[in-house]
Design a protein around this motif. Structure first.
Motif, PDB file in Angstrom:
ATOM      1  N   PHE A   1      43.215  54.033 -50.959  1.00 11.50           N
ATOM      2  CA  PHE A   1      41.649  54.402 -50.637  1.00 11.50           C
ATOM      3  C   PHE A   1      41.809  55.093 -51.611  1.00 11.50           C
ATOM      4  O   PHE A   1      41.774  56.777 -51.193  1.00 11.50           O
ATOM      5  N   GLY A   2      40.684  55.252 -52.549  1.00 14.86           N
ATOM      6  CA  GLY A   2      40.884  56.256 -53.488  1.00 14.86           C
ATOM      7  C   GLY A   2      38.871  56.545 -54.049  1.00 14.86           C
ATOM      8  O   GLY A   2      38.234  55.492 -53.531  1.00 14.86           O
ATOM      9  N   LEU A   3      38.572  57.162 -53.822  1.00 14.26           N
ATOM     10  CA  LEU A   3      37.065  58.217 -54.269  1.00 14.26           C
ATOM     11  C   LEU A   3      36.862  58.894 -55.308  1.00 14.26           C
ATOM     12  O   LEU A   3      36.923  59.799 -54.781  1.00 14.26           O
ATOM     13  N   ASP A   4      36.217  58.771 -56.510  1.00 13.91           N
ATOM     14  CA  ASP A   4      35.940  59.127 -57.629  1.00 13.91           C
ATOM     15  C   ASP A   4      34.592  59.646 -57.987  1.00 13.91           C
ATOM     16  O   ASP A   4      33.864  58.159 -57.920  1.00 13.91           O
ATOM     17  N   LEU A   5      34.619  61.107 -58.195  1.00 16.15           N
ATOM     18  CA  LEU A   5      33.128  61.494 -57.755  1.00 16.15           C
ATOM     19  C   LEU A   5      32.903  62.487 -59.905  1.00 16.15           C
ATOM     20  O   LEU A   5      33.549  63.439 -60.217  1.00 16.15           O
ATOM     21  N   GLU A   6      32.495  62.307 -60.949  1.00 13.91           N
ATOM     22  CA  GLU A   6      32.662  62.961 -61.845  1.00 13.91           C
ATOM     23  C   GLU A   6      30.860  62.767 -62.432  1.00 13.91           C
ATOM     24  O   GLU A   6      30.202  61.984 -62.643  1.00 13.91           O
ATOM     25  N   ARG A   7      31.206  63.837 -63.145  1.00  8.87           N
ATOM     26  CA  ARG A   7      29.789  64.207 -64.038  1.00  8.87           C
ATOM     27  C   ARG A   7      29.773  64.938 -65.158  1.00  8.87           C
ATOM     28  O   ARG A   7      30.733  65.736 -65.642  1.00  8.87           O
ATOM     29  N   GLN A   8      29.078  64.588 -65.938  1.00 13.71           N
ATOM     30  CA  GLN A   8      29.534  65.386 -67.836  1.00 13.71           C
ATOM     31  C   GLN A   8      27.801  65.524 -68.293  1.00 13.71           C
ATOM     32  O   GLN A   8      27.410  64.830 -68.311  1.00 13.71           O
ATOM     33  N   VAL A   9      27.321  66.678 -68.549  1.00 15.08           N
ATOM     34  CA  VAL A   9      26.926  67.076 -69.332  1.00 15.08           C
ATOM     35  C   VAL A   9      26.537  67.675 -70.714  1.00 15.08           C
ATOM     36  O   VAL A   9      27.514  68.315 -70.130  1.00 15.08           O
ATOM     37  N   THR A  10      26.219  67.128 -71.329  1.00 14.18           N
ATOM     38  CA  THR A  10      26.099  67.369 -72.876  1.00 14.18           C
ATOM     39  C   THR A  10      24.445  67.657 -73.438  1.00 14.18           C
ATOM     40  O   THR A  10      23.617  67.472 -73.096  1.00 14.18           O
ATOM     41  N   LYS A  11      24.841  68.900 -73.933  1.00 16.89           N
ATOM     42  CA  LYS A  11      23.246  70.035 -74.209  1.00 16.89           C
ATOM     43  C   LYS A  11      23.627  70.262 -75.697  1.00 16.89           C
ATOM     44  O   LYS A  11      25.041  70.423 -76.046  1.00 16.89           O
ATOM     45  N   ASN A  12      22.500  69.809 -76.419  1.00 23.39           N
ATOM     46  CA  ASN A  12      22.353  70.246 -77.767  1.00 23.39           C
ATOM     47  C   ASN A  12      22.614  69.750 -79.259  1.00 23.39           C
ATOM     48  O   ASN A  12      23.254  70.488 -79.585  1.00 23.39           O
ATOM     49  N   GLN A  13      23.029  68.705 -78.332  1.00 26.06           N
ATOM     50  CA  GLN A  13      24.243  67.746 -79.737  1.00 26.06           C
ATOM     51  C   GLN A  13      22.533  67.048 -80.268  1.00 26.06           C
ATOM     52  O   GLN A  13      22.260  66.239 -80.234  1.00 26.06           O
ATOM     53  N   LYS A  14      23.095  66.880 -81.454  1.00 26.77           N
ATOM     54  CA  LYS A  14      21.530  66.349 -82.941  1.00 26.77           C
ATOM     55  C   LYS A  14      21.822  64.548 -82.337  1.00 26.77           C
ATOM     56  O   LYS A  14      22.888  64.774 -83.253  1.00 26.77           O
ATOM     57  N   ASN A  15      20.987  65.189 -82.401  1.00 24.01           N
ATOM     58  CA  ASN A  15      21.077  62.741 -82.463  1.00 24.01           C
ATOM     59  C   ASN A  15      19.156  62.609 -82.867  1.00 24.01           C
ATOM     60  O   ASN A  15      18.564  63.433 -83.672  1.00 24.01           O
ATOM     61  N   THR A  16      18.582  61.248 -83.281  1.00 21.60           N
ATOM     62  CA  THR A  16      17.930  60.206 -83.607  1.00 21.60           C
ATOM     63  C   THR A  16      16.437  61.276 -82.197  1.00 21.60           C
ATOM     64  O   THR A  16      14.946  61.713 -83.474  1.00 21.60           O
ATOM     65  N   SER A  17      16.508  61.351 -80.572  1.00 19.31           N
ATOM     66  CA  SER A  17      15.264  62.902 -80.419  1.00 19.31           C
ATOM     67  C   SER A  17      15.466  64.052 -80.505  1.00 19.31           C
ATOM     68  O   SER A  17      15.425  64.678 -79.430  1.00 19.31           O
ATOM     69  N   GLY A  18      15.956  64.837 -81.393  1.00 11.11           N
ATOM     70  CA  GLY A  18      16.491  65.952 -81.403  1.00 11.11           C
ATOM     71  C   GLY A  18      17.923  66.685 -80.678  1.00 11.11           C
ATOM     72  O   GLY A  18      18.497  65.490 -80.324  1.00 11.11           O
ATOM     73  N   ASN A  19      17.269  67.573 -80.082  1.00 15.75           N
ATOM     74  CA  ASN A  19      18.572  68.285 -79.272  1.00 15.75           C
ATOM     75  C   ASN A  19      18.858  68.094 -77.973  1.00 15.75           C
ATOM     76  O   ASN A  19      17.918  69.047 -77.426  1.00 15.75           O
ATOM     77  N   ALA A  20      18.915  67.059 -77.808  1.00 10.50           N
ATOM     78  CA  ALA A  20      17.915  66.467 -76.167  1.00 10.50           C
ATOM     79  C   ALA A  20      19.850  66.484 -75.321  1.00 10.50           C
ATOM     80  O   ALA A  20      20.604  66.954 -76.051  1.00 10.50           O
ATOM     81  N   LYS A  21      19.421  66.610 -74.082  1.00 15.21           N
ATOM     82  CA  LYS A  21      20.425  67.035 -73.158  1.00 15.21           C
ATOM     83  C   LYS A  21      20.931  65.868 -72.860  1.00 15.21           C
ATOM     84  O   LYS A  21      20.114  64.241 -72.261  1.00 15.21           O
ATOM     85  N   ARG A  22      21.860  64.959 -72.270  1.00 12.26           N
ATOM     86  CA  ARG A  22      22.347  63.801 -71.842  1.00 12.26           C
ATOM     87  C   ARG A  22      23.350  64.386 -70.649  1.00 12.26           C
ATOM     88  O   ARG A  22      24.134  65.228 -70.574  1.00 12.26           O
ATOM     89  N   THR A  23      23.780  63.225 -69.593  1.00 13.03           N
ATOM     90  CA  THR A  23      23.867  63.550 -67.663  1.00 13.03           C
ATOM     91  C   THR A  23      24.666  62.135 -68.102  1.00 13.03           C
ATOM     92  O   THR A  23      23.873  61.238 -68.016  1.00 13.03           O
ATOM     93  N   ARG A  24      25.801  62.055 -67.928  1.00  8.61           N
ATOM     94  CA  ARG A  24      26.666  60.770 -67.727  1.00  8.61           C
ATOM     95  C   ARG A  24      26.728  60.930 -65.792  1.00  8.61           C
ATOM     96  O   ARG A  24      27.773  62.561 -65.837  1.00  8.61           O
TER      97      ARG A  24
END
Length: 186
Positions: free
Chosen positions: A73-96
Motif C-alpha cells: 500500500f503506497g501514498l505519495d504526496l508531491e508539490r512543484q512550484v515554478t516562479k518567474n517563468q515568462k508566459n502569456t500572463s507575465g511572470n506567473a507563479k504555478r503550483t502543481r
C-alpha cells in the motif's frame, strides 16, 4: 545541469543553469511479514528565460509504503512550484500538487497486478485551478531476473478526467489510454 534535452527527449525551451536535489529513505522492518518505508526528497532547477532572467522550479515529495506479505500500500504526496517563468500572463507563479495512492499485489514470484488513483491540481496565479482525477490498473510479468538485472513487460489501462483544462474555466476532458511496454532494471 547542461543537458540540451528534457524528459521527453525534446530540446529544452529554456536553457538550464543548474539542477540539484537531495533525498532520504527510511526502512523499518516490523516483523517477518511487514515493513514500512518512508522517503522524502527535494529538487531545485534554475533555468534562463529568453531574456536571460532566471526562473526556478522547486519540487518536494513525501512517500510512504507499507508491505504486508505480498501486498503493498503506497501514498505519495508531491508539490512543484515554478516562479518567474515568462508566459502569456507575465511572470506567473504555478503550483502543481499531486496525491497518489497505490496498491500492488504479487500473484506469484514473477507476476504482479497494481492499481493507482491520483488527484492532481495545477494552479496558475490569477487563473482557474485545473483539477484531474486519474485511475490506473496494470499488470507486469518478470521475463528475466539475473542478479540486479531484470526485464518485465507490462500493460496498463488509464482513465483521466480533467476539469478546467489549461486553467480555462468550464472546460472538461476525458482521456482513456492503454500502455504496453517493457521495463529493464540494472
Amino acid at each position: 545541469g547542461a543537458s540540451k534535452r528534457g524528459d521527453t527527449n525534446l530540446d529544452l525551451a529554456n536553457r538550464r543553469k543548474n539542477v540539484w536535489g537531495a533525498g532520504a529513505i527510511f526502512k523499518h522492518k516490523i516483523d517477518e511479514d511487514q515493513n514500512l518505508t518512508v522517503a522524502t526528497g527535494l529538487s531545485r532547477e534554475i533555468s534562463a528565460n529568453s531574456d536571460e532572467s532566471s526562473f526556478s522550479q522547486t519540487a518536494y515529495a513525501l512517500d510512504f509504503a507499507y508491505n504486508y506479505k505480498k501486498t503493498t500500500f503506497g501514498l505519495d504526496l508531491e508539490r512543484q512550484v515554478t516562479k518567474n517563468q515568462k508566459n502569456t500572463s507575465g511572470n506567473a507563479k504555478r503550483t502543481r500538487n499531486e496525491v497518489r495512492t497505490v496498491i500492488s499485489q504479487a500473484l506469484n514470484d514473477n507476476w504482479n497486478v497494481y492499481t493507482m488513483y491520483a488527484y492532481k491540481t495545477n494552479h496558475l496565479v490569477n487563473a482557474t485551478k485545473e483539477k484531474s482525477n486519474q485511475f490506473m490498473l496494470g499488470t507486469e510479468y518478470y521475463l528475466l531476473k539475473q542478479g540486479s538485472f531484470k526485464i518485465k513487460p507490462f500493460v496498463e489501462w488509464q482513465a483521466i478526467h480533467t476539469k478546467n483544462v489549461g486553467n480555462t474555466a468550464g472546460t472538461k476532458r476525458r482521456d482513456f489510454n492503454t500502455v504496453v511496454g517493457l521495463r529493464a532494471y540494472w
